[in-house]
Design a protein around this motif. Structure first.
Motif, short mmCIF file in Angstrom:
data_model
loop_
_atom_site.label_atom_id
_atom_site.label_comp_id
_atom_site.label_asym_id
_atom_site.label_seq_id
_atom_site.Cartn_x
_atom_site.Cartn_y
_atom_site.Cartn_z
N SER A 405 0.83 -1.20 0.00
CA SER A 405 0.00 0.00 0.00
C SER A 405 0.86 1.25 0.00
O SER A 405 2.03 1.22 0.40
N MET A 406 0.26 2.33 -0.49
CA MET A 406 0.97 3.60 -0.61
C MET A 406 -0.01 4.72 -0.26
O MET A 406 -1.22 4.58 -0.42
N THR A 407 0.56 5.82 0.18
CA THR A 407 -0.26 6.96 0.56
C THR A 407 0.21 8.18 -0.20
O THR A 407 1.38 8.28 -0.55
N THR A 408 -0.69 9.10 -0.43
CA THR A 408 -0.29 10.41 -0.90
C THR A 408 -0.95 11.43 0.02
O THR A 408 -2.06 11.23 0.49
N VAL A 409 -0.24 12.50 0.30
CA VAL A 409 -0.72 13.46 1.30
C VAL A 409 -0.16 14.85 1.03
O VAL A 409 0.94 14.99 0.51
N GLY A 410 -0.91 15.85 1.39
CA GLY A 410 -0.35 17.20 1.44
C GLY A 410 -0.77 18.14 0.35
O GLY A 410 -0.77 19.36 0.55
N GLU A 411 -1.11 17.61 -0.81
CA GLU A 411 -1.53 18.45 -1.93
C GLU A 411 -2.46 17.62 -2.79
O GLU A 411 -2.41 16.40 -2.75
N PRO A 412 -3.23 18.33 -3.62
CA PRO A 412 -4.01 17.57 -4.60
C PRO A 412 -3.04 16.87 -5.55
O PRO A 412 -1.99 17.41 -5.89
N ILE A 413 -3.38 15.67 -5.96
CA ILE A 413 -2.52 14.95 -6.92
C ILE A 413 -3.25 14.86 -8.25
O ILE A 413 -4.43 14.51 -8.30
N GLU A 414 -2.56 15.21 -9.33
CA GLU A 414 -3.17 15.16 -10.65
C GLU A 414 -3.30 13.69 -11.03
O GLU A 414 -2.42 12.89 -10.74
N PRO A 415 -4.38 13.35 -11.75
CA PRO A 415 -4.55 11.95 -12.16
C PRO A 415 -3.34 11.37 -12.90
O PRO A 415 -3.02 10.21 -12.72
N GLU A 416 -2.62 12.18 -13.69
CA GLU A 416 -1.45 11.64 -14.41
C GLU A 416 -0.37 11.19 -13.42
O GLU A 416 0.23 10.13 -13.57
N ALA A 417 -0.11 12.04 -12.44
CA ALA A 417 0.90 11.69 -11.43
C ALA A 417 0.42 10.49 -10.63
O ALA A 417 1.20 9.60 -10.29
N TRP A 418 -0.87 10.47 -10.32
CA TRP A 418 -1.46 9.34 -9.58
C TRP A 418 -1.22 8.03 -10.33
O TRP A 418 -0.80 7.02 -9.76
N ARG A 419 -1.46 8.06 -11.64
CA ARG A 419 -1.33 6.83 -12.42
C ARG A 419 0.11 6.35 -12.51
O ARG A 419 0.38 5.16 -12.49
N TRP A 420 1.04 7.30 -12.57
CA TRP A 420 2.45 6.87 -12.56
C TRP A 420 2.79 6.22 -11.23
O TRP A 420 3.43 5.17 -11.18
N TYR A 421 2.30 6.82 -10.17
CA TYR A 421 2.51 6.28 -8.81
C TYR A 421 1.96 4.84 -8.76
O TYR A 421 2.61 3.91 -8.30
N TYR A 422 0.76 4.70 -9.30
CA TYR A 422 0.11 3.39 -9.25
C TYR A 422 0.82 2.37 -10.15
O TYR A 422 1.16 1.27 -9.71
N ASP A 423 1.06 2.77 -11.40
CA ASP A 423 1.62 1.82 -12.38
C ASP A 423 3.08 1.50 -12.10
O ASP A 423 3.48 0.34 -12.11
N GLU A 424 3.88 2.54 -11.89
CA GLU A 424 5.33 2.33 -11.81
C GLU A 424 5.81 2.09 -10.38
O GLU A 424 6.52 1.13 -10.12
N VAL A 425 5.43 2.96 -9.47
CA VAL A 425 5.92 2.81 -8.09
C VAL A 425 5.23 1.63 -7.41
O VAL A 425 5.87 0.79 -6.80
N GLY A 426 3.92 1.56 -7.58
CA GLY A 426 3.16 0.50 -6.92
C GLY A 426 3.09 -0.77 -7.75
O GLY A 426 2.52 -1.78 -7.30
N LYS A 427 3.61 -0.70 -8.98
CA LYS A 427 3.67 -1.87 -9.87
C LYS A 427 2.30 -2.52 -10.05
O LYS A 427 2.17 -3.75 -10.10
N ARG A 428 1.28 -1.69 -10.08
CA ARG A 428 -0.13 -2.09 -10.29
C ARG A 428 -0.62 -3.10 -9.24
O ARG A 428 -1.54 -3.87 -9.49
#
Ligand code: WTA
Length: 701
Positions: A405-428
């Motif tokens: 699991s991963m968290t994001t906090v502190g600012e709004p996150i753009e869907p593009e950045a979210w998807r990179w986080y999900y696909d690449e960092v979180g490896k889907r």
């Protein structure tokens, strides 16, 4: 929320809706594997925390703590809106975060400290080590005469000595006020003064971006600044980044400055009983920016705060005893207090504590650390995500870590950045919780429950159990979900994590957070006191909230809250400057950055030297994070006929948007002059609507 809506564009857009025109994103489902192991899997939890069960539902949270004496009242509203949680009981935060784990988890790592230089060894602190070190420091602080209720200011970097000092204070009931290490000495000094601290705890130096920075120099500036404001500091305790060696160039001041390591020799092996404190006694202050130039000290109490961060660490962060959890935030902000120190320690987590910048020496660093230490829960902010994506989009693929699991906090996150986080960092594979909250709220407000709700990029989700948000318009009418209209995000009810007051300023607390929607200032009924969060938001038909940003004059720079008035007053310390106006500008990596407009005193010619002085003033008064992207010297500020600076117009120019109708201004011609200065003669403007926080910026003038 049950059916997945098709991606759809809102087609009918009224003027009020323009700023929130956005595409509905698709849902992402948590994996079956994640769901099966989650701490909170029961969807009925939301009924159990319904408003009809309030406030008793929160007993579940208090039950996660160990009490010396039980409380008798869950929520005392007699001094509304100064809520008192779990009254009548006796408790100690240090005991709950350390002592109570000794028996079962004494040999387990509480923290794994990762120094920034890659060649330097990690330092593992087990719960037993933490216990011993916290006790020794508590004994030392007590030896110096500190007692419950005293305030101590900390200005420390990301090193284990920071949580050790915090927990030592908590053991005695001493109220700690940690000032973010990146803040300047002056900023620290004004916070020392406001809190009335007579002691400053700091460190000689720390590693940042490959340099061992002299930090002690800031202590000297801080003590001087505090004294100028009328507050004496008698003792400066200096930790050594490399024990036994002084790493700063600034000399120690005889009689005032002492090395902690020297003093500790007298306290070797000493134990201090954790003081049994009233549940509603203060635990710490955390200064944050608001509408005025003066930062406010958010005061958090022991039991309510600790119960809230404990429960949310367990249910939302979903930390289990055998997980390795890494929150990359700085302990100097609320995220670090709640979700590096107090929450995770209260549930005996193993946490990684990283000293340096995520991209040092390269954008693969976080993933190397994660692989090496077996990190499986990762927590960071959109700015770090955007930066790591920009510098090393494929770096995560090179490393064999696995996040659940991963968290994001502190600012709004753009869907593009979210998807990179999900696909690449979180490896889907890893779930993402987008946790929306703030310094004042102690812990998460808006979030999904990771095993219960699907994720939706760019939206924080519904709300945590027991948090009942409502969006009000300016008149106090409720904005309904699915209306596509934005409004002011409020919480209908108090919750245990909410701050107790602004230190030393009860009136400002009521005015800032409650006055707007409270109709009866005498009421003792919590229903009459919705909490104004300070963010604009819109609620989709599925109940998910999308946070649009601050509605007060706060600029969220890389997740750090900076008050425009603070930046403006820093600019005004430059003698040549007559007027200053600061506006937020969109930035690809940092989200928002400040841009400064100054008008000079009569007869002073514009020069690069003045611009440099303005930049330096911001670094000195606030810190490097307040460094403006540009400083423009303008012939005059755009003003209304009554003489008010129109920041809104400047914000439109800085963000390359249409300035709108300016004919009613006192000096409309200056607007075009400024526009040409900033944008050049014929820059094409972008037609995109301004984000809500910028569009609304400066409206309350
Ligand atoms: C913003 C940080 C969108 C918001 C915990 C809030 C967010 C301010 C999110 C508080 C999020 C925080 N999505 N915006 N998930 N989390 N914010 O006090 O504007 O440093 O009011 O607390 O950050 O910042 P603070």
């Amino acid at each position: 929320m049950s059916a997945t809506p098709k991606a759809k564009e809102l087609t009918e857009v009224s003027e009020a809706q323009i700023a929130v025109h956005w595409k509905e994103e698709e849902y992402y489902q948590p994996s079956e594997q994640f769901k099966a192991q989650a701490n909170m899997r029961d969807p009925r939890i939301f009924e159990k925390f319904g408003l009809d069960r309030f406030p008793d539902c929160f007993k579940t949270y208090a039950d996660m703590l160990t009490w010396f004496e039980p409380y008798h009242t869950v929520l005392d509203t007699s001094d509304a809106p100064f809520w008192k949680w779990f009254v009548g009981g006796k408790i100690n935060a240090s005991y709950n975060c350390v002592d109570r784990h000794l028996e079962k988890h004494g040999g387990k790592a509480a923290f794994i400290f990762v120094p920034e230089p890659e060649a330097e060894q990690d330092v593992t602190l087990t719960y037993r080590d933490l216990y011993e070190r916290v006790n020794e420091v508590a004994a030392l602080l007590r030896g110096l005469g500190l007692k419950a209720g005293d305030r101590v200011t900390l200005h420390m970097p990301m090193v284990p000595e920071l949580p050790i000092t915090m927990l030592a204070c908590a053991r005695l009931g001493v109220i700690h006020s940690q000032v973010f290490g990146g803040f300047s000495g002056q900023a620290c000094g004004s916070r020392i003064e406001d809190s009335g601290s007579r002691m400053l705890v700091t460190m000689d130096a720390y590693w940042r971006n490959g340099t061992l920075i002299d930090h002690k120099v800031n202590a000297d500036i801080a003590v001087r600044a505090a004294k100028e404001l009328g507050q004496d500091v008698d003792k400066v305790l200096v930790w050594q980044r490399h024990p036994g060696k002084y790493s700063a160039k600034t000399p120690m001041v005889a009689g005032r400055d002492v090395f902690v390591n020297d003093l500790l020799k007298d306290y070797k092996g000493k134990k201090v009983d954790p003081v049994a404190l009233p549940g509603d006694a203060p635990l710490f202050l955390m200064y944050s920016s608001g509408t005025t130039g003066k930062p406010k000290g958010a005061q958090h109490g022991i039991a309510g705060y600790l119960a809230y961060v404990t429960a949310t660490s367990k249910w939302v962060l979903d930390i289990h005893p055998d997980d390795v959890y890494w929150c990359m935030a700085d302990i100097g902000w609320i995220t670090g207090h709640s979700y590096i120190v107090y929450g995770p320690l209260a549930i005996a987590a193993t946490g990684v504590l990283y000293e340096g910048v995520p991209t040092y020496p390269d954008a693969g660093r976080p993933w190397r650390i994660a692989e090496r230490l077996g990190v499986n829960i990762f927590h960071t902010a959109p700015t770090a995500i955007r930066m790591l994506r920009k510098l090393g989009p494929q770096e995560p693929r090179k490393y064999k870590y696995r996040f659940k699991s991963m968290t994001t906090v502190g600012e709004p996150i753009e869907p593009e950045a979210w998807r990179w986080y999900y696909d690449e960092v979180g490896k889907r594979e890893a779930v993402i919780t987008d946790t929306w909250w703030m310094t004042e709220t102690g812990g998460f407000l808006g979030t999904t429950m990771p095993a219960i709700h699907p994720m939706k990029p760019g939206s924080c989700g519904p709300a945590a159990p027991g948090i009942h948000p409502v969006i009000y318009d300016e008149t106090g009418a409720e904005v309904s979900k699915g209306s596509g209209t934005a409004g002011n995000m409020c919480i209908r009810n108090p919750w245990p994590g909410i701050m107790q007051t602004i230190w030393g300023d009860r009136e400002r607390y009521v005015k800032t957070y409650f006055a707007k929607y409270n109709k009866n200032p005498k009421s003792k009924d919590w229903r009459d006191w919705p909490f104004l969060c300070g963010d604009g938001a819109v609620q989709a038909a599925d109940g998910y909230y999308r946070i649009l940003g601050r509605i007060d004059d706060v600029i969220n720079v890389a997740g750090h809250r900076l008050g425009t008035k603070e930046i403006e007053s820093a600019c005004l310390t430059v003698p040549e400057v007559a007027e200053a106006a600061v506006v937020p500008v969109q930035d690809e990596v940092k989200g928002r950055v400040p841009e400064v407009y100054v008008a000079l005193k009569p007869g002073v010619p514009p020069s690069q030297a003045v611009i440099d002085r303005v930049i330096k003033a911001n670094e000195e008064v606030i810190g490097k994070i307040a460094r403006p992207k540009h400083v423009y010297i303008v012939p005059d500020m755009p003003k209304t006929r009554s003489g008010k600076i129109m920041r809104r117009v400047l914000a439109a120019i800085s963000n390359r948007r249409d300035v709108g109708d300016v004919t009613t201004l006192a000096n409309p011609d200056v607007v075009e002059q400024i526009r040409v200065m900033v944008q050049g003669k014929d820059v094409t403007k972008t037609q995109d609507a301004l984000p809500e926080d910028i569009a609304k910026f400066g409206q309350v003038e």
